[in-house]
Design an enzyme around this catalytic site. Structure first.
Site, mmCIF file in Angstrom:
data_model
loop_
_atom_site.group_PDB
_atom_site.id
_atom_site.type_symbol
_atom_site.label_atom_id
_atom_site.label_comp_id
_atom_site.label_asym_id
_atom_site.label_seq_id
_atom_site.Cartn_x
_atom_site.Cartn_y
_atom_site.Cartn_z
ATOM 1 N N CYS A 1 0.823 -1.216 0.000
ATOM 2 C CA CYS A 1 0.000 0.000 0.000
ATOM 3 C C CYS A 1 0.859 1.269 0.000
ATOM 4 C CB CYS A 1 -1.009 -0.035 1.143
ATOM 5 S SG CYS A 1 -2.367 1.129 0.852
ATOM 6 N N HIS B 1 -3.620 -5.078 0.708
ATOM 7 C CA HIS B 1 -3.068 -5.371 2.045
ATOM 8 C C HIS B 1 -3.065 -6.880 2.317
ATOM 9 C CE1 HIS B 1 -2.589 -1.356 3.959
ATOM 10 N NE2 HIS B 1 -3.508 -0.992 3.075
ATOM 11 N N GLU C 1 -1.351 -8.478 4.354
ATOM 12 C CA GLU C 1 -1.189 -8.795 5.789
ATOM 13 C C GLU C 1 -2.536 -8.939 6.497
ATOM 14 O OE1 GLU C 1 -1.054 -5.821 4.627
ATOM 15 O OE2 GLU C 1 -1.738 -4.351 6.122
#
Ligand code: MN
Length: 247
Positions: free
Chosen positions: A114, A217, A219
């Site tokens: 990002c 994202h 994660e």
């Protein structure tokens, strides 16, 4: 020894009682969890532009994870701020540009997420949309209200790319929490994924082999989606290879 992955952090002035006005560093735990699950050892990096420290971090850390956060000051790509620019942190910008540049020069692995994708892009010579909605009226909504792990929109992955080698699909669905994106890029940057509105969602470099970044994202998605964990697996794998080569 497992490869060491340096994780960059956000900074803000804390408003909590008892810590008023203290500068605090923070990043979501998910990054470290995903790195550990991939077999790496996460280290958090403080904000610094000190050349001695940057040199030592670059020598001792095997791979760099540039994380998400606020907007980058458009000064870094020679623009004045538009009204829709979000909050910026000059200190974090300078620290991340310095360590990203040092990792490129050292030819060590970098994975950007990002804001980290945008930091890497600027380091590689790209310019951004400061705000997608006001600068591109073809684009769909890239910051909808949604759970952080929700695969909100489709992306098309370039078959001839490291990203495709890692994920093994030409189409996946990803979450989307960004109001900025890459607008212009030099020949040395390869676009490896785009949303259906042509917004750039991932890049690689033609100059540096183990450098890539994504606008979404992973994660927030690694526990449920293999394609998200595979990106952290890749980072740890190429970081350990680098270590073998140095011996
Ligand atoms: Mn998106």
């Amino acid at each position: 020894m497992k490869p060491v992955i340096g994780i960059t952090v956000s900074v803000e002035v804390n408003q909590n009682v008892g810590m008023t006005q203290q500068q605090v560093l923070f990043v979501s735990q998910e990054h470290a969890d995903a790195v550990i699950r991939a077999g790496g050892v996460p280290y958090y990096l403080p904000l610094t532009t000190d050349p001695e420290l940057i040199k030592q971090y670059t020598e001792q850390i095997d791979g760099l994870l540039l994380t998400g956060g606020w907007d980058v000051d458009p000064m870094w790509y020679q623009e004045n701020p538009l009204p829709q620019l979000g909050e910026i942190s000059p200190e974090r910008d300078a620290a991340e540009m310095a360590i990203a540049q040092a990792f490129l020069v050292a030819n060590k692995p970098i994975f950007g997420i990002c804001r980290g994708h945008q930091v890497l892009a600027i380091t590689l010579g790209c310019k951004l949309y400061q705000d997608i909605t006001s600068q591109n009226n073809e684009a769909h909504n890239h910051s909808p209200k949604m759970p952080r792990n929700h695969p909100m929109h489709r992306i098309m992955i370039e078959p001839d790319s490291q990203l495709h080698d890692i994920i093994g699909h030409t189409e996946i669905r990803v979450n989307s929490m960004h109001h900025q994106a890459i607008r212009d890029y030099p020949d040395t940057v390869k676009v490896t994924a785009q949303a259906e509105d042509q917004i750039i969602e991932a890049i690689e470099s033609t100059l540096y082999p183990n450098v890539l970044s994504v606008q979404w994202h992973p994660e927030c998605m690694f526990q449920e989606y293999d394609h998200a964990q595979q990106l952290f697996d890749w980072l740890v794998k190429v970081s350990s290879k680098e270590k073998v080569h140095q011996v």
